[in-house]
Design a protein around this motif. Structure first.
Motif, PDB file in Angstrom:
ATOM      1  N   LYS A 125     -22.145  -5.067 -64.930  1.00 30.59           N
ATOM      2  CA  LYS A 125     -22.033  -3.616 -65.130  1.00 30.59           C
ATOM      3  C   LYS A 125     -23.379  -2.920 -64.938  1.00 30.59           C
ATOM      4  CE  LYS A 125     -18.444  -3.223 -67.774  1.00 30.59           C
ATOM      5  NZ  LYS A 125     -17.602  -3.281 -68.949  1.00 30.59           N
TER       6      LYS A 125
ATOM      7  N   ILE B 209     -18.069   8.452 -66.063  1.00 32.19           N
ATOM      8  CA  ILE B 209     -19.224   9.325 -66.307  1.00 32.19           C
ATOM      9  C   ILE B 209     -20.538   8.565 -66.072  1.00 32.19           C
ATOM     10  CG2 ILE B 209     -20.346  10.832 -68.010  1.00 32.19           C
ATOM     11  CD1 ILE B 209     -17.576  10.851 -69.493  1.00 32.19           C
TER      12      ILE B 209
ATOM     13  N   THR C 285      -9.727   7.736 -64.863  1.00 33.34           N
ATOM     14  CA  THR C 285     -10.572   8.886 -65.190  1.00 33.34           C
ATOM     15  C   THR C 285     -11.869   8.757 -64.388  1.00 33.34           C
ATOM     16  OG1 THR C 285     -11.497   7.631 -66.998  1.00 33.34           O
ATOM     17  CG2 THR C 285      -9.668   9.105 -67.535  1.00 33.34           C
ATOM     18  N   ARG C 286     -12.655   9.816 -64.351  1.00 39.17           N
ATOM     19  CA  ARG C 286     -13.951   9.707 -63.660  1.00 39.17           C
ATOM     20  C   ARG C 286     -14.910   8.923 -64.551  1.00 39.17           C
ATOM     21  NH1 ARG C 286     -15.002  15.813 -61.772  1.00 39.17           N
ATOM     22  NH2 ARG C 286     -16.764  14.930 -60.658  1.00 39.17           N
TER      23      ARG C 286
ATOM     24  N   GLU D 169     -16.317  -5.902 -74.904  1.00 42.50           N
ATOM     25  CA  GLU D 169     -15.576  -6.964 -74.217  1.00 42.50           C
ATOM     26  C   GLU D 169     -14.875  -7.854 -75.232  1.00 42.50           C
ATOM     27  OE1 GLU D 169     -15.413  -6.786 -71.083  1.00 42.50           O
ATOM     28  OE2 GLU D 169     -17.219  -5.759 -70.416  1.00 42.50           O
TER      29      GLU D 169
ATOM     30  N   ASP E 168     -10.148   4.911 -69.746  1.00 46.92           N
ATOM     31  CA  ASP E 168     -10.248   4.597 -68.317  1.00 46.92           C
ATOM     32  C   ASP E 168      -9.087   5.189 -67.524  1.00 46.92           C
ATOM     33  OD1 ASP E 168     -12.604   3.043 -68.425  1.00 46.92           O
ATOM     34  OD2 ASP E 168     -11.464   1.381 -69.287  1.00 46.92           O
TER      35      ASP E 168
ATOM     36  N   GLY F 132     -25.681   2.221 -71.335  1.00 45.02           N
ATOM     37  CA  GLY F 132     -24.227   2.120 -71.419  1.00 45.02           C
ATOM     38  C   GLY F 132     -23.821   1.073 -72.434  1.00 45.02           C
ATOM     39  N   PHE F 133     -22.559   1.067 -72.779  1.00 45.80           N
ATOM     40  CA  PHE F 133     -22.014   0.062 -73.687  1.00 45.80           C
ATOM     41  C   PHE F 133     -20.952  -0.735 -72.945  1.00 45.80           C
ATOM     42  CE2 PHE F 133     -23.257   0.542 -78.200  1.00 45.80           C
ATOM     43  CZ  PHE F 133     -24.249   1.478 -78.004  1.00 45.80           C
TER      44      PHE F 133
ATOM     45  N   VAL G 121     -14.810   5.828 -73.576  1.00 43.39           N
ATOM     46  CA  VAL G 121     -14.101   6.800 -72.740  1.00 43.39           C
ATOM     47  C   VAL G 121     -12.833   6.139 -72.181  1.00 43.39           C
ATOM     48  CG1 VAL G 121     -14.351   8.409 -70.818  1.00 43.39           C
ATOM     49  CG2 VAL G 121     -16.392   7.625 -72.044  1.00 43.39           C
TER      50      VAL G 121
ATOM     51  N   MET H  69     -24.490   6.418 -73.483  1.00 45.94           N
ATOM     52  CA  MET H  69     -23.019   6.564 -73.435  1.00 45.94           C
ATOM     53  C   MET H  69     -22.384   5.561 -74.395  1.00 45.94           C
ATOM     54  SD  MET H  69     -21.855   8.974 -71.317  1.00 45.94           S
ATOM     55  CE  MET H  69     -20.171   8.404 -71.371  1.00 45.94           C
TER      56      MET H  69
HETATM   57  N1  CTP Z   1     -17.696   5.003 -69.408  1.00 50.30           N
HETATM   58  C1  CTP Z   1     -17.834   6.222 -68.819  1.00 50.30           C
HETATM   59  N2  CTP Z   1     -16.764   6.836 -68.231  1.00 50.30           N
HETATM   60  C2  CTP Z   1     -15.575   6.244 -68.205  1.00 50.30           C
HETATM   61  C3  CTP Z   1     -15.415   4.975 -68.786  1.00 50.30           C
HETATM   62  C4  CTP Z   1     -16.509   4.384 -69.396  1.00 50.30           C
HETATM   63  O1  CTP Z   1     -18.932   6.777 -68.844  1.00 50.30           O
HETATM   64  N3  CTP Z   1     -14.570   6.869 -67.635  1.00 50.30           N
HETATM   65  C5  CTP Z   1     -18.877   4.360 -70.043  1.00 50.30           C
HETATM   66  C6  CTP Z   1     -18.719   4.068 -71.514  1.00 50.30           C
HETATM   67  O2  CTP Z   1     -19.195   5.142 -72.313  1.00 50.30           O
HETATM   68  C7  CTP Z   1     -19.570   2.827 -71.678  1.00 50.30           C
HETATM   69  C8  CTP Z   1     -19.389   2.126 -70.358  1.00 50.30           C
HETATM   70  O3  CTP Z   1     -19.068   3.123 -69.417  1.00 50.30           O
HETATM   71  O4  CTP Z   1     -20.929   3.143 -71.845  1.00 50.30           O
HETATM   72  C9  CTP Z   1     -18.277   1.126 -70.415  1.00 50.30           C
HETATM   73  O5  CTP Z   1     -18.065   0.693 -69.137  1.00 50.30           O
HETATM   74  P1  CTP Z   1     -16.644   0.278 -68.583  1.00 50.30           P
HETATM   75  O6  CTP Z   1     -16.864  -0.245 -67.237  1.00 50.30           O
HETATM   76  O7  CTP Z   1     -15.649   1.349 -68.777  1.00 50.30           O
HETATM   77  O8  CTP Z   1     -16.369  -0.870 -69.508  1.00 50.30           O
HETATM   78  P2  CTP Z   1     -15.163  -1.230 -70.331  1.00 50.30           P
HETATM   79  O9  CTP Z   1     -14.117  -0.166 -70.319  1.00 50.30           O
HETATM   80  O10 CTP Z   1     -15.737  -1.589 -71.660  1.00 50.30           O
HETATM   81  O11 CTP Z   1     -14.695  -2.513 -69.584  1.00 50.30           O
HETATM   82  P3  CTP Z   1     -13.933  -2.713 -68.189  1.00 50.30           P
HETATM   83  O12 CTP Z   1     -14.985  -2.718 -67.134  1.00 50.30           O
HETATM   84  O13 CTP Z   1     -13.308  -4.016 -68.379  1.00 50.30           O
HETATM   85  O14 CTP Z   1     -12.998  -1.553 -68.065  1.00 50.30           O
END
Ligand code: CTP
Length: 407
Positions: free
Chosen positions: A337, A304, A301-302, A326, A276, A322-323, A274, A270
């Protein structure tokens, strides 16, 4: 069979390039020699013509043999641009994007990987200008075969002698034929941003270009994996060689595309940024007129990746990467995470670091898994992709061993 453009620049090692051409042919590659003006002072083009059985390109505007082989045609047909020997001068020209002859124009026109085998006097090699130029080229993805040490033609002893032809040919071969270590794996990669439409003309988006995900998809294809790509809205073109590409716009479209392919995948990366949050009321049908200060409710958002992690149960299939982008404490947040989302690997990057993050060709990341943290230096995104896939391969091996030990 691959086509290697062998650029020969003017150093005493130019005679060794004849042997490089022969070894490349022995390994099954076609070789097209391109000689700079000063290279021709050291070796005659006829020598290369006899070996490669192709007319040697010696100038941008030369009539006759050269007229139907112009740099753009060759640039798109080449699988590798190898420069051996690479003088300090040609390294400087490549680093600065100068295009004043055929070889330097070819460098700008080609998308093929570039490999350079420098050769020069020790002091020239050590000069900060040359080292700086090489660093710039490295950051753009150019690879080098380091020169050897020993007696130099100029009478000095030190580093600067062209690497052995066998080493140069082997390095070229590695770039042309990466080890097929992901054969049998089905890799699903997401890339780019998502846009959450507010109305027909406005959206909430982010600065992701998709380059990091594209580099991973490209590297996975090179290693023999079947690859499917889910791409958010970006102007960067996805790499060639994908089994399937799904273009999506919003987080919910990306969610649907990933879930539709989840059972197909053995690895899901991933890399997409995406969104949030999305407008609580959905997209307005008409353009929202401006008024006074405005507040718009947004809903989450959901997630994923989180859903993929939660759905896996005990068996770690698909393997999940995942990525975490930060702006501070990237590694500790990634560790959190990793556990919270039940994934196998988090690629953490501090997007505020110079040369890292969005819309640049390089990235600086840490690979965070249950086994530990590996901090990587600033690298071209394609090399970051290779490091991520190396780690993915380790994790696939570890999972296989874990499953086997329970039987
Ligand atoms: N991701 C996802 N679905 C979302 C949001 C993020 O699958 N709705 C995935 C991204 O593709 C990425 C990872 O979750 O691999 C990022 O995690 P996230 O928790 O969203 O991190 P950030 O948005 O970078 O940081 P924060 O936790 O501060 O929101």
């Amino acid at each position: 069979m691959s086509l290697v453009c062998l650029g020969v620049s003017g150093g005493i090692g130019a005679y060794k390039a004849v042997e490089v051409a022969r070894l490349l042919q022995k390994r099954g590659h076609e070789v097209q020699a391109v000689m700079t003006r000063s290279a021709r002072k050291f070796v005659g083009p006829v020598t290369f013509e006899a070996i490669t059985r192709r007319p040697v390109i010696t100038g941008q505007f030369a009539p006759g043999l050269n007229s139907n082989v112009e740099h753009i045609a060759l640039a798109s047909g080449a699988d590798l641009l190898l420069v051996a020997p690479a003088t300090a001068n040609i390294i400087g020209k490549f680093a600065n994007g100068i295009a004043d002859d055929f070889l330097t124009s070819l460098h700008l026109a080609t998308r093929a990987p570039i490999l350079m085998a420098p050769a020069m006097n020790t002091n020239m090699w050590e000069h900060p200008a040359v080292q700086e130029n090489m660093r710039r080229l490295t950051a753009r993805g150019v690879r080098f075969v380091d020169p050897g040490e020993g007696y130099l033609a100029c009478g000095w002893i030190g580093k600067g002698r062209l690497a052995e032809p066998e080493a140069i040919a082997a390095a070229a071969d590695r770039l042309l034929r990466p080890a097929q270590t992901l054969v049998g794996q089905r890799v699903l990669v997401t890339a780019g941003p998502t846009y959450e439409d507010l109305d027909p003309v406005r959206y909430i988006g982010n600065r992701s270009s998709g380059r990091m995900g594209f580099a991973i998809a490209d590297a996975a294809v090179a290693r023999g994996a079947e690859v499917r790509l889910v791409v958010g809205p970006t102007s960067v073109a996805p790499p060639a060689g994908m089994n399937e590409v799904a273009h999506v716009r919003s987080a919910s479209e990306m969610h649907a595309a990933v879930m539709a392919w989840r059972d197909w995948a053995s690895v899901i990366v991933m890399a997409a940024a995406v969104a949030d949050y999305t407008p609580a009321e959905g997209t307005a049908d008409a353009k929202i007129a401006k008024g006074g200060p405005m507040t718009m409710p947004l809903v989450r958002t959901r997630d994923i990746l989180m859903e993929l992690g939660a759905a896996r149960g005990d068996e770690r299939r698909p393997l999940l990467v995942g990525f975490a982008a930060e702006t501070s404490d990237a590694v500790s947040k990634a560790q959190e995470k990793l556990a919270r989302k039940h994934v196998d690997l988090i690629v953490a990057n501090d997007v505020t670091a110079p040369g890292a993050g969005f819309d640049v060709e390089t990235n600086q990341v840490a690979l965070v898994s249950a086994g530990g943290v590996r901090e990587l230096p600033l690298l071209p995104k394609r090399e970051v992709a290779d490091a991520i896939l190396d780690r993915v391969q380790d994790l696939i091996g570890a999972e296989r061993a874990r499953v086997a030990s329970r039987r």
